[in-house]
Design a protein around this motif. Structure first.
Motif, PDB file in Angstrom:
ATOM      1  N   UNK A   1     -10.203 -42.845  12.272  1.00 33.57           N
ATOM      2  CA  UNK A   1      -8.900 -42.226  12.013  1.00 33.57           C
ATOM      3  C   UNK A   1      -8.944 -41.534  10.673  1.00 33.57           C
ATOM      4  N   UNK A   2      -8.503 -40.349  10.592  1.00 32.83           N
ATOM      5  CA  UNK A   2      -8.638 -39.522   9.391  1.00 32.83           C
ATOM      6  C   UNK A   2      -7.280 -39.209   8.773  1.00 32.83           C
ATOM      7  N   UNK A   3      -6.337 -40.140   8.890  1.00 31.24           N
ATOM      8  CA  UNK A   3      -5.010 -39.875   8.336  1.00 31.24           C
ATOM      9  C   UNK A   3      -5.000 -40.376   6.871  1.00 31.24           C
ATOM     10  N   UNK A   4      -4.686 -39.488   5.938  1.00 34.85           N
ATOM     11  CA  UNK A   4      -4.634 -39.812   4.507  1.00 34.85           C
ATOM     12  C   UNK A   4      -3.175 -40.026   4.130  1.00 34.85           C
ATOM     13  N   UNK A   5      -2.913 -41.265   3.536  1.00 36.62           N
ATOM     14  CA  UNK A   5      -1.539 -41.569   3.142  1.00 36.62           C
ATOM     15  C   UNK A   5      -1.346 -41.399   1.637  1.00 36.62           C
TER      16      UNK A   5
ATOM     17  N   UNK B   1      -6.579 -42.760  -1.979  1.00 40.20           N
ATOM     18  CA  UNK B   1      -7.109 -43.610  -0.894  1.00 40.20           C
ATOM     19  C   UNK B   1      -8.634 -43.516  -0.924  1.00 40.20           C
ATOM     20  N   UNK B   2      -9.322 -44.714  -1.206  1.00 41.55           N
ATOM     21  CA  UNK B   2     -10.781 -44.731  -1.321  1.00 41.55           C
ATOM     22  C   UNK B   2     -11.466 -45.307  -0.071  1.00 41.55           C
ATOM     23  N   UNK B   3     -10.751 -45.602   0.940  1.00 38.17           N
ATOM     24  CA  UNK B   3     -11.380 -46.225   2.109  1.00 38.17           C
ATOM     25  C   UNK B   3     -11.553 -45.212   3.274  1.00 38.17           C
ATOM     26  N   UNK B   4     -10.607 -44.354   3.450  1.00 38.24           N
ATOM     27  CA  UNK B   4     -10.658 -43.440   4.613  1.00 38.24           C
ATOM     28  C   UNK B   4     -11.753 -42.426   4.437  1.00 38.24           C
ATOM     29  N   UNK B   5     -11.800 -41.786   3.245  1.00 36.07           N
ATOM     30  CA  UNK B   5     -12.802 -40.742   3.042  1.00 36.07           C
ATOM     31  C   UNK B   5     -14.217 -41.300   3.088  1.00 36.07           C
ATOM     32  N   UNK B   6     -14.542 -42.481   2.471  1.00 39.83           N
ATOM     33  CA  UNK B   6     -15.914 -42.980   2.603  1.00 39.83           C
ATOM     34  C   UNK B   6     -16.290 -43.281   4.058  1.00 39.83           C
ATOM     35  N   UNK B   7     -15.331 -43.855   4.785  1.00 42.04           N
ATOM     36  CA  UNK B   7     -15.642 -44.126   6.200  1.00 42.04           C
ATOM     37  C   UNK B   7     -15.930 -42.817   6.971  1.00 42.04           C
ATOM     38  N   UNK B   8     -15.154 -41.819   6.666  1.00 41.48           N
ATOM     39  CA  UNK B   8     -15.356 -40.535   7.344  1.00 41.48           C
ATOM     40  C   UNK B   8     -16.679 -39.918   6.934  1.00 41.48           C
ATOM     41  N   UNK B   9     -17.020 -40.052   5.622  1.00 44.11           N
ATOM     42  CA  UNK B   9     -18.294 -39.485   5.161  1.00 44.11           C
ATOM     43  C   UNK B   9     -19.444 -40.236   5.805  1.00 44.11           C
TER      44      UNK B   9
END
Length: 857
Positions: free
Chosen positions: A496-500, A504-512
């Motif tokens: 999931x790529x929703x940025x709140x 936020x340091x968890x979404x972008x690393x997971x996506x990368x």
């Protein structure tokens, strides 16, 4: 046809037969040619579309009575000088093409004097195509989608056709193509003559719509000419020899199994288009005999006949191939005839070959007129005269059309100039007579019992089959979205790529991390794809090398195969030649065997006949020997019998002659006594003794003495009779014919036969015999003792049944003259007086009567 006008010759009344609904009259049309620039007076006038009127020229307007004479003639239709070739074709030839497609025959010929436009009407000129090119164009426009392939139908040289299978037709086409691959003369490859390239414009083309789609068609054409009453094939290729050119060989007419006339040995060419058919026509047209005369610059010297034969065969139940049944093939033909024009030699001043050609042309046209006249008389008067078709090749060839094998139409071409008035009058009379002839309507051909629409259903089936094959074996599409979706689903799923929040340091690393993993997977897939591509490329290169090697090998094998094919073809050719030679030798052996058998049978029959004749000869020889023996016996018997009979008759004749001699002697004694008494009485009146006379020689000394009865001596008291001549027994009251031949000698004797009332002739005649009742012939012959005997042969004259005269002989009287010897005469002259001398000189006449009935002694 009806002739109208003031002067009308009354026809001979005859009983006209009732009209038959199954017969149609001969369609006669008239076309008037425009006057030329040098032509002056016009003698033909078009009154209506069916009637023309002939005006005599100024020099011929007055007939014997001096009144004006004009004649009118009616036709089925009259075409004036403004009529185009298309209008003429629409009314005259188009119905014949429609009948040709409907399996009916037709005959169309042009007739008229020389220079009247017959050839132009039939052939035409550039931009103005005649009846022939327009007929060909309409025929091919109508049947072109339904034509069969070449050589499916093959002529059998007997006015019939054979159906070949598709394989045989293909082999025939390949054989002809190989033959055509050999270089030929430029004439065979050149296109149609540019003068006739634009005969018919595309907008004037027409077609027949009611064509049977469930049949296949083929067109065969032939072109002949009748020159000096001989038939020549204009499509025959004669070998060219500039040194010793060969004259073309004439053809003969034959009758096929259906009693139709055809030209034996005539070349029939299968054509598939109008251009090809007209090219064949023009090839023959260049060979046709034409000449320059004073009346026509290009005068036809022969009758030309262009025959179009249409072959129609039904398709099978599948609608794919032609039905292999020869009985279902229908053949119809159309004859387009350009008759040579009649001409007068007084106008053309023809000489030599031109004069002979004109004589043969006029003779053939005269025979055509005679046949039409006899047909008309048979139909109108109910007679049954024989039509002289065989007197000319033209009438003999088209005999079947006048007997009801198709429609007959004639176009009378007229030149309206005044110089042709006399010939035009004769042409009009012939056209008038021709239109009164009725021809039997052709019978419709039988229709085969197969369902209609077979060709259309077969074409629809083939189209559907090709469409489905394309769907099954068609190429795949690389841009198909389903394949792309399947490829994308094999990669790791994105989180999931929703940025709140920006922190936020968890979404972008997971996506990368996921993208890096997907990138590694893509690289791995790329490496694998490149590796697979390199492997596939190497495989393709290997395959290409193998394929090129295989291709080289296949090429070598094909070369070897072609060589083998050539060897096989040559061997097949040699084998066919040997087979043909073997068949020919077998055929010859068969013929020789049959001939030998025939000769053996003849030999046996001759031997039997010889034996029979020998036996008969032996029987005849034996019979002859028996007959000879019988005849020898009969001859011997008959000889013996006749010898006895002759001996008896000789004895009887001798006895009779002795009696006659005795009678004569007695008469001589009486005569001597009378003469002696008369001489004694005149001398002294009393008896005086006379010296003894020497005894007269008599035949009795030479014969044996026979006893005879005593004859009474003459009475001495009878008064003497002094006769100066002795009267013949022929005296009487009847009228005699005294026949004394001019060869008789005059005998100066005292006693001569005298016949009163006699007509003396040196040769008998019927006129003299008609006037008399008796006939006497004085005949002289030399006896054995040297004296002349005279015979009087007497007979009665009577009339015969035929009105002539005949003589029946009844008596023969003999007069003999006897003279004493010279020595005895001298002794009598010296010793005796003149009385004895005179007595010896008196001839002795003896008579004997011979009658038809012989008296027995």
């Amino acid at each position: 046809m009806q002739r109208q006008g003031k002067a009308k010759t009354p026809r001979r009344p005859c009983h006209k037969k009732t009209s038959n609904t199954d017969k149609d009259p001969v369609g006669v049309y008239c076309r008037i040619r425009p006057l030329g620039a040098d032509d002056g007076e016009c003698c033909v006038e078009m009154i209506s579309n069916t009637t023309i009127q002939l005006h005599p020229p100024d020099g011929l307007k007055a007939n014997r009575k001096g009144d004006f004479k004009e004649t009118q003639y009616s036709f089925k239709k009259v075409f004036g000088i403004q009529t185009t070739q298309k209008e003429l074709f629409e009314d005259v030839a188009k119905p014949l093409i429609e009948d040709l497609i409907q399996c009916k025959n037709g005959l169309l010929f042009t007739y008229g004097v020389t220079g009247s436009g017959k050839t132009f009407t039939m052939t035409g000129s550039p931009g103005q195509g005649g009846l022939l090119p327009r007929s060909l164009d309409m025929l091919f426009n109508s049947i072109s989608p339904y034509q069969a392939k070449r050589y499916v139908f093959k002529p059998d040289d007997k006015n019939g056709l054979e159906i070949q299978s598709q394989v045989d037709a293909l082999l025939e086409r390949q054989k002809r193509e190989n033959m055509q691959s050999v270089p030929k003369t430029p004439l065979s490859r050149q296109k149609a003559d540019p003068e006739f390239a634009d005969m018919i414009s595309p907008e004037q083309a027409c077609k027949y719509d009611n064509v049977d789609e469930d049949s296949s068609y083929s067109v065969f054409v032939s072109y002949i000419e009748i020159y000096n009453n001989y038939i020549y094939d204009l499509l025959e290729d004669a070998p060219f020899d500039p040194i010793r050119p060969k004259t073309p060989q004439s053809k003969i007419l034959r009758e096929d199994q259906n009693h139709n006339m055809y030209v034996a040995g005539c070349i029939e060419v299968e054509v598939k288009s109008t251009e090809e058919a007209f090219e064949v026509f023009w090839k023959g047209q260049k060979k046709r005999r034409i000449a320059n005369t004073q009346l026509n610059r290009e005068s036809s010297r022969s009758h030309s006949v262009f025959i179009v034969k249409l072959v129609q065969a039904p398709l099978d139940a599948d609608g794919d191939h032609i039905l292999q049944d020869k009985n279902q093939v229908n053949v119809s033909q159309l004859c387009l005839v350009d008759l040579a024009g009649s001409e007068r030699t007084s106008r053309t001043r023809a000489e030599g070959n031109r004069l002979r050609e004109a004589g043969n042309i006029n003779q053939s046209l005269m025979t055509l007129r005679t046949c039409i006249e006899v047909l008309r008389e048979n139909q109108m008067c109910g007679t049954n005269k024989m039509v002289p078709y065989r007197d000319s090749k033209v009438t003999h060839l088209f005999k079947n059309y006048f007997d009801g094998e198709g429609k007959v139409r004639m176009i009378v071409c007229v030149n309206p100039k005044a110089d042709d008035y006399d010939e035009t009058m004769l042409v009009m009379r012939f056209a008038e007579m021709t239109q009164e002839v009725e021809v039997a309507r052709p019978v419709d051909r039988a229709i085969y019992a197969l369902p209609a629409g077979r060709r259309h259903r077969n074409q629809a089936f083939k189209e559907e089959l090709s469409r489905r094959l394309e769907e099954r074996g068609g190429p795949s599409n690389a841009d198909d979205p389903a394949l792309m979706n399947q490829l994308i689903d094999g990669l790791p799923a994105l989180p999931a790529c929703e940025l709140l929040d920006a922190t936020d340091d968890q979404t972008l690393p997971r996506l990368v991390e996921v993208l890096e993993r997907r990138h590694r997977i893509r690289q791995m897939m790329t490496k694998q794809f490149n590796k697979t591509a390199i492997t596939l490329k190497s495989m393709l290169q290997d395959f290409d090398s193998n394929f090129s090697a295989k291709e080289n090998f296949i090429h070598d094998q094909r070369g070897k195969l072609s060589e083998k094919d050539k060897v096989i073809s040559s061997q097949k050719t040699e084998l066919e030649r040997l087979e043909n030679k073997s068949k020919m030798l077998e055929y010859k052996i068969d013929i020789l065997q049959k001939t030998t058998n025939i000769y053996e049978e003849d030999k046996r029959s001759l031997q039997q006949e010889l034996e029979t004749r020998e036996q008969r000869l032996h029987r005849e020889l034996s019979e002859k020997k028996r007959m000879e023996q019988r005849m020898h016996g009969m001859v011997a018997d008959t000889k013996h019998k006749w010898e006895k009979e002759c001996e008896r008759r000789v004895n009887a004749k001798q006895l009779e002659m002795q009696n006659q001699l005795w009678v004569k002697d007695e008469k001589l004694k009486q005569l001597k006594a009378i003469v002696t008494e008369s001489s004694n009485g005149s001398a002294g009146g009393g008896p005086t003794e006379r010296p003894d006379k020497p005894q007269r020689p008599s035949r009795e000394r030479d014969r044996p003495v026979t006893q005879r009865s005593a004859s009474p001596s003459p009475m001495p008291t009878a008064p003497p009779v002094h006769q100066r001549h002795r009267r013949s027994h022929s005296t009487g009251g009847e009228k005699w014919v005294d026949h004394t031949p001019s060869t008789n000698l005059e005998l100066d004797t005292v006693m001569q036969p005298i016949i009163p009332n006699a007509i003396k002739v040196s040769a008998p005649s019927e006129k003299a015999l008609a006037k008399c009742h008796k006939y006497v012939l004085t005949h002289q012959e030399l006896a054995s003792d040297g004296e002349i005997h005279t015979k009087l042969i007497k007979g009665d004259v009577f009339k015969t049944r035929g009105g002539g005269q005949a003589v029946q002989f009844t008596d023969i009287e003999t007069l003999k003259q006897e003279c004493p010897t010279a020595s005895s005469s001298r002794k009598r002259r010296s010793g005796s007086g003149g009385t004895d001398d005179q007595e010896n000189r008196v001839p002795v006449a003896s008579s004997s009567h011979v009658y038809q009935k012989r008296r027995k002694p």
